[in-house]
Motif scaffolding. Structure first.
Motif, mmCIF file in Angstrom:
data_model
loop_
_atom_site.group_PDB
_atom_site.id
_atom_site.type_symbol
_atom_site.label_atom_id
_atom_site.label_comp_id
_atom_site.label_asym_id
_atom_site.label_seq_id
_atom_site.Cartn_x
_atom_site.Cartn_y
_atom_site.Cartn_z
ATOM 1 N N GLU A 16 0.846 -1.194 0.000
ATOM 2 C CA GLU A 16 0.000 0.000 0.000
ATOM 3 C C GLU A 16 0.881 1.245 0.000
ATOM 4 O O GLU A 16 1.911 1.293 0.684
ATOM 5 N N LEU A 17 0.443 2.241 -0.764
ATOM 6 C CA LEU A 17 1.146 3.516 -0.859
ATOM 7 C C LEU A 17 0.171 4.636 -0.531
ATOM 8 O O LEU A 17 -0.963 4.642 -1.037
ATOM 9 N N ASP A 18 0.596 5.588 0.313
ATOM 10 C CA ASP A 18 -0.324 6.646 0.743
ATOM 11 C C ASP A 18 -0.156 7.955 -0.027
ATOM 12 O O ASP A 18 -0.707 8.979 0.351
ATOM 13 N N ASN A 19 0.621 7.938 -1.112
ATOM 14 C CA ASN A 19 0.752 9.131 -1.951
ATOM 15 C C ASN A 19 0.856 8.698 -3.412
ATOM 16 O O ASN A 19 1.944 8.537 -3.951
ATOM 17 N N VAL A 20 -0.296 8.483 -4.032
ATOM 18 C CA VAL A 20 -0.320 8.027 -5.419
ATOM 19 C C VAL A 20 0.289 9.074 -6.345
ATOM 20 O O VAL A 20 1.004 8.745 -7.302
ATOM 21 N N GLN A 21 0.048 10.360 -6.058
ATOM 22 C CA GLN A 21 0.574 11.421 -6.921
ATOM 23 C C GLN A 21 2.097 11.385 -6.963
ATOM 24 O O GLN A 21 2.701 11.628 -8.008
ATOM 25 N N GLY A 22 2.735 11.071 -5.843
ATOM 26 C CA GLY A 22 4.188 10.964 -5.828
ATOM 27 C C GLY A 22 4.687 9.862 -6.751
ATOM 28 O O GLY A 22 5.704 10.017 -7.443
ATOM 29 N N MET A 23 3.966 8.742 -6.785
ATOM 30 C CA MET A 23 4.341 7.648 -7.677
ATOM 31 C C MET A 23 4.117 8.030 -9.133
ATOM 32 O O MET A 23 4.938 7.702 -10.006
ATOM 33 N N ASN A 93 -3.400 7.622 -12.378
ATOM 34 C CA ASN A 93 -3.993 8.965 -12.338
ATOM 35 C C ASN A 93 -5.475 8.935 -11.965
ATOM 36 O O ASN A 93 -5.989 9.901 -11.391
ATOM 37 N N THR A 94 -6.157 7.839 -12.281
ATOM 38 C CA THR A 94 -7.581 7.754 -11.931
ATOM 39 C C THR A 94 -7.776 7.648 -10.416
ATOM 40 O O THR A 94 -8.873 7.889 -9.918
ATOM 41 N N PHE A 95 -6.715 7.284 -9.693
ATOM 42 C CA PHE A 95 -6.791 7.187 -8.232
ATOM 43 C C PHE A 95 -6.399 8.503 -7.548
ATOM 44 O O PHE A 95 -6.479 8.603 -6.328
ATOM 45 N N CYS A 96 -5.934 9.476 -8.329
ATOM 46 C CA CYS A 96 -5.511 10.761 -7.760
ATOM 47 C C CYS A 96 -6.698 11.708 -7.677
ATOM 48 O O CYS A 96 -7.370 11.967 -8.687
ATOM 49 N N ILE A 97 -6.947 12.231 -6.508
ATOM 50 C CA ILE A 97 -8.029 13.185 -6.281
ATOM 51 C C ILE A 97 -7.403 14.521 -5.889
ATOM 52 O O ILE A 97 -6.649 14.586 -4.905
ATOM 53 N N PRO A 98 -7.648 15.596 -6.648
ATOM 54 C CA PRO A 98 -7.060 16.898 -6.323
ATOM 55 C C PRO A 98 -7.345 17.304 -4.882
ATOM 56 O O PRO A 98 -8.481 17.216 -4.414
ATOM 57 N N GLN A 259 20.793 11.433 -12.293
ATOM 58 C CA GLN A 259 19.977 11.016 -11.153
ATOM 59 C C GLN A 259 19.109 12.170 -10.663
ATOM 60 O O GLN A 259 19.589 13.292 -10.484
ATOM 61 N N HIS A 260 17.820 11.867 -10.477
ATOM 62 C CA HIS A 260 16.877 12.818 -9.893
ATOM 63 C C HIS A 260 16.258 12.198 -8.641
ATOM 64 O O HIS A 260 16.210 10.968 -8.499
ATOM 65 N N LEU A 261 15.760 13.060 -7.751
ATOM 66 C CA LEU A 261 15.065 12.616 -6.549
ATOM 67 C C LEU A 261 13.652 13.181 -6.561
ATOM 68 O O LEU A 261 13.461 14.389 -6.705
ATOM 69 N N VAL A 262 12.664 12.293 -6.415
ATOM 70 C CA VAL A 262 11.262 12.715 -6.440
ATOM 71 C C VAL A 262 10.627 12.387 -5.097
ATOM 72 O O VAL A 262 10.689 11.247 -4.630
ATOM 73 N N SER A 263 9.989 13.374 -4.479
ATOM 74 C CA SER A 263 9.371 13.181 -3.176
ATOM 75 C C SER A 263 8.101 12.341 -3.289
ATOM 76 O O SER A 263 7.285 12.538 -4.177
ATOM 77 N N VAL A 264 7.956 11.395 -2.363
ATOM 78 C CA VAL A 264 6.734 10.604 -2.272
ATOM 79 C C VAL A 264 6.140 10.783 -0.873
ATOM 80 O O VAL A 264 5.474 9.917 -0.333
#
Length: 304
Positions: A16-23, A93-98, A259-264
């Motif tokens: 389970e992931l609590d930040n879909v937008q980060g992914m 993206n369908t799981f992301c709610i603004p 290399q990049h770092l993306v916050s989740v």
């Protein structure tokens, strides 16, 4: 007469992931064209997504198990499966709610080897999706990255400045020459097309942009523009906004690693701690790596 009840096999992974937008941000970073196939590799350490293009460009997204609020792994070995990257991102993206940080459950494999996705935020409603997987293609080239000498040749530049520089150097069908020199410590990007355009990052003159520099010899290699641009074309706006740094390293044979770092981090959670180089708590960061092969200069074969 007794009957034997066959218990269904437990899935290789439920997480389970609590930040879909980060992914979504992390996976979009490596989506440089509309139709791309990706390979997902599962392990007890997390999930790795791999994409490549014509044997010259390869990208990896590392989603470590610490990113997930739940990570139940029971497979033997490291299962691999193929998916359409565009379909995977569009589905997420369908799981992301603004304005809302959604929690999603992943399960693999399903009854027909699908990747199963399910929202877990509400007891009264549930969003559910199945993504058909396939046997993955063999990765066409070895990305093994070896440093040049004992001192890694690398530099870290603000992601926004790197993206702007590469965008400015666009020449159709051209290549970009990247040169590092220790004296004076600097990095030069040079593009050639209908004319020449050169962008210099001087280490001591502007440490706000070029935040780290390691080089003990002059190194210069050329890279196809379309492959170099793919490393920055979809950097998430969150990375630009947070003013993070991107690290570039040149290895043996001119192999370039970006290399990049993306916050989740869950937006409604605790504040993240970002230092002046743009680095954050490693447990809440998705690591993005690109490997770009240099152009082969045929004229060098005839050099005596």
């Amino acid at each position: 007469m007794s009957s034997t009840v066959v218990e269904p096999e437990s899935p290789d992974l439920v997480c389970e992931l609590d930040n879909v937008q980060g992914m979504v941000d992390a996976l979009t970073s490596v989506r440089w064209k509309r139709y791309q196939d990706a390979v997902l590799e599962l392990s007890e350490h997390g999930i790795v997504l791999i994409v490549e293009d014509t044997g010259c460009l390869q990208a990896k997204v590392y989603l470590q198990r610490e990113l997930f609020v739940r990570y139940d792994y029971s497979a033997n070995g490291r299962p691999r499966f193929g998916v359409s990257l565009g379909l995977f991102v569009d589905c997420l993206n369908t799981f992301c709610i603004p304005g809302h940080s959604s929690t999603i459950e992943f399960q693999y494999p399903g009854p027909d080897m699908q990747l199963l996705l399910k929202s877990t935020d509400s007891l009264s409603a549930c969003t559910y999706a199945e993504i058909r997987t396939r046997i993955p293609d063999t990765i066409s080239w070895d990305y093994n990255f070896e440093p040049v000498g004992s001192t890694p040749i690398s530099f870290t530049v603000k992601s926004s400045a790197l993206k702007e520089a590469i965008d400015d150097l666009e020449w159709p069908g051209s290549s970009i020459q990247i040169t590092l020199q220790p004296t004076p410590p600097s990095v030069t990007f040079k593009g050639e097309g209908h004319g020449d355009l050169q962008i210099d990052f001087m280490y001591y003159a502007n440490t706000d942009l070029l935040v780290a520099f390691n080089c003990d010899q002059i190194v210069s290699h050329r890279y196809k523009y379309k492959f170099l641009r793919a490393t920055t074309s979809n950097i998430p706006s969150s990375v630009i906004k947070d003013n993070r740094g991107s690290k570039l390293t040149i290895g043996r044979g001119g192999m370039l690693k970006v290399q990049h770092l993306v916050s989740v981090v869950r937006p409604s959670g605790s504040h993240s701690h970002v230092d002046s180089s743009g680095y954050q708590q490693p447990s809440r960061i998705a690591y993005i790596e690109f490997f770009v092969k240099p152009e082969v200069v045929e004229d060098n074969v005839n050099d005596s």
